[in-house]
Design an enzyme around this catalytic site. Sequence first.
Site, PDB file in Angstrom:
ATOM      1  N   THR A 217     -51.448  29.569  35.483  1.00 58.68           N
ATOM      2  CA  THR A 217     -52.750  28.929  35.242  1.00 58.68           C
ATOM      3  C   THR A 217     -52.507  27.707  34.382  1.00 58.68           C
ATOM      4  OG1 THR A 217     -53.973  31.013  35.241  1.00 58.68           O
ATOM      5  CG2 THR A 217     -54.919  29.287  33.922  1.00 58.68           C
ATOM      6  N   ARG A 245     -61.229  38.692  44.351  1.00 53.85           N
ATOM      7  CA  ARG A 245     -60.883  39.043  42.963  1.00 53.85           C
ATOM      8  C   ARG A 245     -61.119  37.841  42.050  1.00 53.85           C
ATOM      9  NH1 ARG A 245     -56.939  36.855  39.084  1.00 53.85           N
ATOM     10  NH2 ARG A 245     -56.296  38.536  37.716  1.00 53.85           N
ATOM     11  N   VAL A 246     -61.773  38.078  40.925  1.00 57.23           N
ATOM     12  CA  VAL A 246     -62.003  37.022  39.935  1.00 57.23           C
ATOM     13  C   VAL A 246     -61.188  37.359  38.699  1.00 57.23           C
ATOM     14  CG1 VAL A 246     -63.732  35.914  38.465  1.00 57.23           C
ATOM     15  CG2 VAL A 246     -64.314  36.527  40.824  1.00 57.23           C
ATOM     16  N   GLY A 247     -60.424  36.397  38.211  1.00 54.84           N
ATOM     17  CA  GLY A 247     -59.627  36.612  37.003  1.00 54.84           C
ATOM     18  C   GLY A 247     -60.406  36.223  35.761  1.00 54.84           C
ATOM     19  N   ASP A 248     -59.680  36.037  34.688  1.00 52.41           N
ATOM     20  CA  ASP A 248     -60.326  35.680  33.416  1.00 52.41           C
ATOM     21  C   ASP A 248     -60.674  34.198  33.329  1.00 52.41           C
ATOM     22  OD1 ASP A 248     -57.514  35.204  33.464  1.00 52.41           O
ATOM     23  OD2 ASP A 248     -57.538  34.897  31.294  1.00 52.41           O
ATOM     24  N   THR A 268     -53.637  32.481  29.485  1.00 51.46           N
ATOM     25  CA  THR A 268     -52.978  32.579  30.789  1.00 51.46           C
ATOM     26  C   THR A 268     -52.263  33.928  30.833  1.00 51.46           C
ATOM     27  OG1 THR A 268     -50.962  31.500  30.003  1.00 51.46           O
ATOM     28  CG2 THR A 268     -52.607  30.066  30.984  1.00 51.46           C
ATOM     29  N   GLY A 269     -51.971  34.381  32.032  1.00 50.63           N
ATOM     30  CA  GLY A 269     -51.321  35.682  32.167  1.00 50.63           C
ATOM     31  C   GLY A 269     -52.273  36.704  32.762  1.00 50.63           C
ATOM     32  N   GLY A 271     -55.037  38.448  33.752  1.00 50.03           N
ATOM     33  CA  GLY A 271     -56.452  38.181  33.500  1.00 50.03           C
ATOM     34  C   GLY A 271     -57.262  39.430  33.220  1.00 50.03           C
TER      35      GLY A 271
END
Length: 365
Positions: A217, A245-248, A268-269, A271
């Site tokens: 990211t 899928r939704v990440g952070d 980052t990383g 999520g």
Amino acid sequence: MIHEHSRRQFLRTSSVASVGAIGALSGAAAGARAETRPIAWVAPKSPVSISSGNGLRAVERAVLRIGEGLDPVLGVVEGVGIVEADPDDMTVGYGGLPNERGVVQLDSSVMHGPTHKAGSVACIENIMHPAAVALKVLQTTDHVMIVGHGAYEFARAHGFPHEDLLTDKARRAWLRWKQTSSDRDDWLDPGQMDWNEEGTSVGLAGEVEPVPFTYGTIHCGAVDTSGNLSACTTTSGLSYKIPGRVGDSPIIGAGMYVDNQIGSAGATGRGEAVIQSCGSFAIVQAMEAGMDPTQACLHVLRKIVSNSKRQKRLMRDAERPDFNVVMYALRKDGVHGSAAMFPGARYAVADGVGARLEPCAALFE
Ligand code: ASP
């Protein structure tokens, strides 16, 4: 300790001073803090921008443009736009790794400190610059988040071109993942095939290691010489993810957060871990309570690890997680920090001295 920033660098007027008070940022402690006056920090003498390690060009551009008088929110969006357009960065925008169906779905969020407005898009397809679309959400709507096809149509309405974001390099990486993800499907892995990619017969090639899921990211935060902050995070998210899928990254307070009185933060990383600990919001809270940016990042990483211990599959051993998260923090006075679970990570910084990579602090040796 990698970043040690003197507390004498800023003016403290708060009665909530001690780092020791910070262990408890919820419940009674949070209530007590609300009754105290906020810490007042002096704005930096030149703009400062920080980002994840892949954002050296982004911070350089952001600081240059903010120095020319551009609003920090425009500066960070312009900065990350360089990385979004780079086909060689497989974590963001064009060239980003796709979902399990081979479709590139992007997430991004933007926040403007002076107005405390946020905009975000999630699972947007065929638009190269999701951060600029998130900025349009912030600037031109009463909403915060637009997802999926709605986000695509919103972007098209604002003139963003429809583009194929799957580069050949990303398609090959996805294909290799698909071919090695299971030995009980009809996709022959390269070890089972007697043909190479060019279609030439090569005989049996032997065992092939499965391709792991990968994260990546860009987060970018900036502060100008009036102490006004902005930040943005933009990503193609977890590779080969379940479609939708939704990440952070597009979630305000998880992958990015700004409080113009205090500072900005990003992540980052993994999520899922950041969402479940409200990572970026927690960092800003920790800075408000008196931690310096690096301490605040480490504090939140500790919290993430402690929350993850409840799911054994996420832990490498009793203490260490089996995933990485990197947190980034920029305070209103330009003091910054970053921390990762494990050593080796670096983050990008640009300020009056120039642009450079600096080591992130590490929670574990
Ligand atoms: N945090 C991003 C996500 O989970 C990916 C990353 O930063 O590596 O979507």
